[in-house]
Design a protein around this motif. Structure first.
Motif, PDB file in Angstrom:
ATOM      1  N   ARG A  23       0.854  -1.191   0.000  1.00 33.53           N
ATOM      2  CA  ARG A  23       0.000   0.000   0.000  1.00 33.53           C
ATOM      3  C   ARG A  23       0.889   1.240   0.000  1.00 33.53           C
ATOM      4  N   GLY A  38      -2.835  11.130  -2.715  1.00 34.80           N
ATOM      5  CA  GLY A  38      -3.276   9.975  -3.481  1.00 34.80           C
ATOM      6  C   GLY A  38      -2.886   8.687  -2.797  1.00 34.80           C
ATOM      7  N   GLU A  39      -3.460   7.603  -3.291  1.00 35.19           N
ATOM      8  CA  GLU A  39      -3.159   6.267  -2.786  1.00 35.19           C
ATOM      9  C   GLU A  39      -2.966   5.334  -3.960  1.00 35.19           C
ATOM     10  N   GLY A  40      -2.215   4.294  -3.745  1.00 33.38           N
ATOM     11  CA  GLY A  40      -2.007   3.296  -4.780  1.00 33.38           C
ATOM     12  C   GLY A  40      -1.335   2.075  -4.204  1.00 33.38           C
ATOM     13  N   ILE A  52       4.557   3.169  -8.571  1.00 33.45           N
ATOM     14  CA  ILE A  52       3.284   3.122  -7.862  1.00 33.45           C
ATOM     15  C   ILE A  52       2.143   3.154  -8.875  1.00 33.45           C
ATOM     16  N   THR A  54      -1.650   3.773  -9.630  1.00 38.35           N
ATOM     17  CA  THR A  54      -2.683   4.608  -9.020  1.00 38.35           C
ATOM     18  C   THR A  54      -3.533   5.263 -10.099  1.00 38.35           C
ATOM     19  N   THR A  55      -4.683   5.774  -9.712  1.00 39.06           N
ATOM     20  CA  THR A  55      -5.511   6.539 -10.644  1.00 39.06           C
ATOM     21  C   THR A  55      -5.269   8.036 -10.487  1.00 39.06           C
ATOM     22  N   SER A  56      -4.467   8.436  -9.489  1.00 44.96           N
ATOM     23  CA  SER A  56      -4.209   9.865  -9.251  1.00 44.96           C
ATOM     24  C   SER A  56      -2.708  10.129  -9.259  1.00 44.96           C
ATOM     25  N   CYS A  57      -2.150  10.312 -10.432  1.00 39.65           N
ATOM     26  CA  CYS A  57      -0.705  10.507 -10.578  1.00 39.65           C
ATOM     27  C   CYS A  57      -0.307  11.961 -10.376  1.00 39.65           C
ATOM     28  N   GLN A  99      -7.184   0.935 -15.063  1.00 49.59           N
ATOM     29  CA  GLN A  99      -6.667   1.122 -13.707  1.00 49.59           C
ATOM     30  C   GLN A  99      -5.145   1.027 -13.630  1.00 49.59           C
ATOM     31  N   GLY A 102       0.228   4.969 -13.527  1.00 48.53           N
ATOM     32  CA  GLY A 102       1.144   4.969 -12.401  1.00 48.53           C
ATOM     33  C   GLY A 102       2.313   5.890 -12.645  1.00 48.53           C
TER      34      GLY A 102
END
Length: 125
Positions: A23, A38-40, A52, A54-57, A99, A102
């Protein structure tokens, strides 16, 4: 005989990469000094960086604060956290709805914390 043009590309990485799904929580400062978060999940890590998914780079060349929560050997609670100030060196944007976007980060060093007292519950970060 036609050879694939990529066959002659050299690997430029000097660090060994390890496939690891951990995580990841990250943040960076935007152009008008707002903090974005963000998270990934990591795809792989090395001693000086990580990729990483993620959808929020964050944007390329952004300075990011990254925390990786290593999966436990036993049980379900993360027992080690890796923290680093890093630089986004590459962003891979997937087509809309995919999805697999990254980014890659590079850091001069990671700081590792272990033990249940020093690691917050990742659901509260």
């Amino acid at each position: 005989n036609q050879q694939h043009p990529r066959a002659f590309l050299m690997e430029r990485r000097t660090q060994v990469r390890y496939l690891l799904s951990a995580r990841a929580v990250f943040s960076w400062e935007g152009p008008v000094h707002e903090i974005s978060r963000g998270e990934g999940v990591t795809r792989d890590i090395s001693e000086s960086g990580a990729f990483i998914v993620t959808t929020s780079c964050p944007p390329a060349r952004a300075a990011v604060q990254v925390e990786l929560f290593l999966p436990p050997l036993h049980g379900t609670v993360a027992t080690a956290r890796i923290s680093a100030k890093a630089l986004v060196i590459r962003v891979e944007q997937a087509p809309t709805g995919d999805q697999q976007s990254g980014f890659a980060v590079e850091s001069p060093g990671f700081s590792i914390s272990s033990g249940s007292n020093s690691i917050p519950n990742p659901d509260r970060v």
